[in-house]
Design a protein around this motif. Structure first.
Motif, mmCIF file in Angstrom:
data_model
loop_
_atom_site.group_PDB
_atom_site.id
_atom_site.type_symbol
_atom_site.label_atom_id
_atom_site.label_comp_id
_atom_site.label_asym_id
_atom_site.label_seq_id
_atom_site.Cartn_x
_atom_site.Cartn_y
_atom_site.Cartn_z
ATOM 1 N N PRO A 397 6.895 0.561 -4.325
ATOM 2 C CA PRO A 397 6.453 -0.816 -4.117
ATOM 3 C C PRO A 397 7.174 -1.770 -5.069
ATOM 4 N N GLN A 402 0.752 -2.420 -6.190
ATOM 5 C CA GLN A 402 0.536 -1.997 -4.804
ATOM 6 C C GLN A 402 0.668 -0.482 -4.616
ATOM 7 N N GLU A 405 -2.302 0.986 -2.757
ATOM 8 C CA GLU A 405 -2.268 0.548 -1.357
ATOM 9 C C GLU A 405 -1.214 1.329 -0.576
ATOM 10 N N LEU A 406 -0.067 1.593 -1.210
ATOM 11 C CA LEU A 406 0.980 2.373 -0.555
ATOM 12 C C LEU A 406 0.503 3.793 -0.259
ATOM 13 N N GLU A 452 5.627 -2.011 6.108
ATOM 14 C CA GLU A 452 5.750 -3.409 5.692
ATOM 15 C C GLU A 452 4.986 -4.339 6.624
ATOM 16 N N TYR A 455 0.811 -2.915 7.020
ATOM 17 C CA TYR A 455 0.021 -2.828 5.791
ATOM 18 C C TYR A 455 0.441 -3.867 4.742
ATOM 19 N N LEU A 457 3.127 -4.498 2.888
ATOM 20 C CA LEU A 457 3.698 -3.986 1.641
ATOM 21 C C LEU A 457 5.161 -4.408 1.520
ATOM 22 N N ASN A 458 5.599 -4.682 0.298
ATOM 23 C CA ASN A 458 7.016 -4.928 0.020
ATOM 24 C C ASN A 458 7.580 -3.686 -0.664
ATOM 25 N N LEU A 459 8.582 -3.055 -0.020
ATOM 26 C CA LEU A 459 9.042 -1.746 -0.477
ATOM 27 C C LEU A 459 10.517 -1.744 -0.844
#
Length: 696
Positions: A397, A402, A405-406, A452, A455, A457-459
């Motif tokens: 992340p 996060q 969350e991941l 992304e 959910y 998320l920035n990965l």
């Protein structure tokens, strides 16, 4: 040549064209041009191999525009068209009615990518009245935005249809649509395990492709009845007779009863439905046995918990029954048609879904067996063979907060994508994340995009790698997919890397470029054979690591998109592999390390050092950037130091004064270099990781 005119209101034009194939008139056997005069005052020309029908709504008079009055006139009573529409609407409304097990048909659609599976599934849903015309849209079963954007099927989808055959009997047809890309073959194998038959769809203009063969072999392993269907016969370049011969020679299927169809225009759809009813065997009637149901797919609903899609193999499942993966009470069961529609019970042979307030994603895995908790089955169903990841990468992340969350997102996504594997990983540059295993590069891209989008998320994704087997000096073996896990050179005897057998099918004009591509990637030539006069099959064995990069993109670009490929893992072989380290200011940066072949080490090292020189900001001291194999430096760059002009205040005087100032500056820079640390910025890591994906 026969010329026939047809006058229709514009609103009836599309239904009329769709009905052309449903009525065969033996009086017409010559090539024909059909002129359609609509109320929009423009003619439509439709070339067909023969005149099959003139259709409108109600009773219509057909007159050819431009011909003398009375030259061509016909009247056709089209009550059969209206009757067929009424039947379709009635079938759609009655699809929840029960039928005997002997009139259930479970089938799948398999094909190479872009051969028309989703379009055919759409048309089957429309013709059987399963989906209302007002609700119909292209790729109806592809419910992810990602699938629509890319124009590919990613997830298998199930749909229940009701069809009244020519014998007057109502049949329950359970369709499972499947992906066509080689990376999603695990989805195909799971759907085939829940079926008794399969429609093999082949593009009549392209013929047999690599994934066509792979899917046929999967169907044969599951002992399915295969029905060949030649799609896109409406295209100008369609050659159905040639493709039939190609299927018989390459695949070995009898195509004497192959169905010619155009899913886009609706030609031959009723013939396909009749073939499913007549040729696909019914499931075994085991309703009296203890309940056994096989989960073939599942997903997580935030309100209802885990929703499992399953095929009832034995027994009967009713709403309110207590079932066990663990022990749960069934809150709701139903069928997929293609939306979820609740029912009271499902018996052997039927396909449906189940909601039981399952909150733990680990309690309902794909391949598990559902059975009654009170009267449990003695033996579980075989389930599915575990998917073996072939490509690995790190997912981190961007925001360290996060991480939890991941982890939750990966657990929920794994429920819906059984081929995804992951384990925790720590990186000195990117913090806490996960090492994830995928079936291929496209699978990796899709998972990243779903995480992304679905959910939020920035990965950060590291360069893809494969699993290496390292033989140590004591003859023990360890597996590593991360360069940081590779044992020291003194502790290892040899490194083995995975090899794949790749089958490339291409027009004969592109054999040379493909052979050149395979040789560049350390490929070993095995076989070349001509499938037809103009198409050839090339078989190579090459390292999986060489295919993980841009091999597929290169294959498409060098053949202008005409070639296709299919690959399978064949084992591990000893290779001359080395660990390439990147040293910045004398410190090894572990996240930038890579396992490469010795022959490619120099070119990869040179590319990495040059890119880092562009991206790392200048400091007050000189920064050496080195690519090393062990202690040997094979490529080097240096970032020059920023200099303060210490001589600016010396506008005169003796030279010794200037030398003294310069010496003092040099000593300060030397001290700074010994204690200073170079922070590699995040965007530099991202750029180098993108570069590694291209060159490693």
């Amino acid at each position: 040549m026969v010329v026939v005119g047809m006058a229709l209101p514009s609103t009836s034009l599309r239904p009329a064209l769709h009905e052309l194939a449903h009525f065969r008139n033996p009086a017409f056997s010559l090539p024909c041009v059909l002129l359609l005069q609509t109320d929009r005052n423009f003619p439509r020309h439709c070339h067909t191999s023969s005149v099959v029908c003139l259709a409108g709504t109600g009773s219509s008079t057909f007159r050819c525009r431009g011909l003398p009055p009375g030259a061509v006139e016909a009247k056709e009573d089209l009550e059969s068209v209206d009757n067929r529409k009424e039947h379709a609407i009635k079938n759609g409304a009655d699809r929840l009615q029960k039928v005997p097990v002997s009139r259930i048909r479970n089938f799948s659609i398999i094909a190479h990518i872009d051969h028309g599976k989703s379009t055919l599934a759409d048309k089957l849903l429309q013709v059987t009245g399963t989906v209302d015309i007002r609700d119909m849209k292209e790729q109806f079963l592809d419910n992810m935005d990602l699938e629509r954007e890319r124009g590919i099927t990613i997830k298998l989808q199930a749909a229940r249809m009701r069809y009244v055959s020519k014998d007057g009997q109502a049949y329950c047809l359970n369709l499972i649509d499947t992906p066509g890309h080689v990376d999603f073959s695990y989805e195909v194998s799971r759907s085939l395990a829940a079926c008794e038959g399969a429609l093999l769809v082949v593009d009549a203009s392209q013929g047999v492709e690599a994934q066509t063969l792979a899917n046929v072999y999967l169907a044969l392993e599951n002992n399915l009845e295969i029905i060949p269907v030649l799609n896109k016969i409406d295209l100008p370049g369609a050659e159905p007779e040639r493709v039939c011969k190609e299927i018989e020679e390459v695949v070995g299927l009898d195509c004497s009863n192959a169905i010619f169809c155009s899913a886009k225009e609706g030609v031959g759809i009723h013939n396909i439905l009749e073939a499913i009813v007549q040729m696909v065997p019914a499931p075994k009637n085991t309703t009296q046995d203890p309940l056994r149901a096989l989960i073939f797919d599942s997903y997580y609903d935030p309100y209802r918990g885990v929703i499992a899609y399953f095929r009832v193999v034995d027994g009967i499942l009713k709403q309110g029954d207590s079932v066990q993966f663990m022990v749960y009470e069934v809150d709701e069961i139903g069928v997929l048609s293609p939306a979820q529609m609740p029912v009271n019970e499902l018996f052997a042979g039927e396909v449906g879904y189940l909601a039981a307030s399952i909150r733990s994603v680990a309690d309902a895995r794909v391949g598990d067996t559902i059975t009654h908790s009170a009267k449990a089955a003695r033996k579980a169903l075989p389930g599915y063979q575990e998917a073996t990841p072939m490509v690995f990468c790190g997912l981190f992340p961007v925001d360290a907060d996060q991480f939890a969350e991941l982890r939750d997102a990966l657990e929920k996504l794994q429920l819906n994508d059984a081929a995804l594997k992951f384990e925790p990983e720590t990186s000195s540059a990117m913090g806490f994340g996960f090492r994830c295993g995928f079936l291929g590069l496209l699978h990796m891209e899709i998972v990243q995009e779903r995480l992304e989008r679905e959910y939020n998320l920035n990965l950060i994704t590291t360069a893809p790698s494969v699993v290496y087997r390292v033989i140590l000096v004591d003859n023990s073996m360890v597996e590593c997919s991360n360069p940081s896990e590779l044992p020291d050179p003194g502790g290892r005897k040899e490194i083995n890397e995975p090899y794949v057998k790749i089958d490339m099918m291409t027009p004969k004009d592109y054999i040379g470029p493909l052979m050149e591509l395979a040789q560049e990637r350390r490929g070993e030539f095995k076989e070349m054979k001509y499938i037809t006069e103009n198409r050839a099959s090339l078989v190579y064995e090459l390292p999986l690591a060489e295919m993980v990069g841009d091999f597929f993109d290169q294959l498409k670009s060098r053949t202008k998109g005409y070639a296709s490929m299919e690959y399978s893992l064949i084992g591990y072989r000893k290779s001359d592999l080395v660990k390439l380290d990147v040293m910045i200011n004398g410190e090894c940066v572990e996240p930038l390390s890579a396992i490469v072949h010795r022959e490619k080490a120099y070119s990869v090292g040179r590319a990495l050092t040059q890119k880092l020189k562009e991206l790392i900001p200048r400091q007050l001291f000189k920064i050496p950037i080195q690519a090393c194999i062990g202690a040997k430096v094979i490529a080097s760059e240096a970032i020059s130091a920023m200099r303060k002009d210490v001589l600016a205040k010396c506008y005169g005087g003796d030279i010794t004064r200037k030398k003294k100032l310069l010496k003092k500056q040099a000593e300060g820079k030397k001290r700074m270099k010994s204690v200073g640390r170079v922070e590699v910025p995040q965007d530099a890591f991202m750029a180098v990781l993108k570069l590694e994906k291209q060159v490693v």
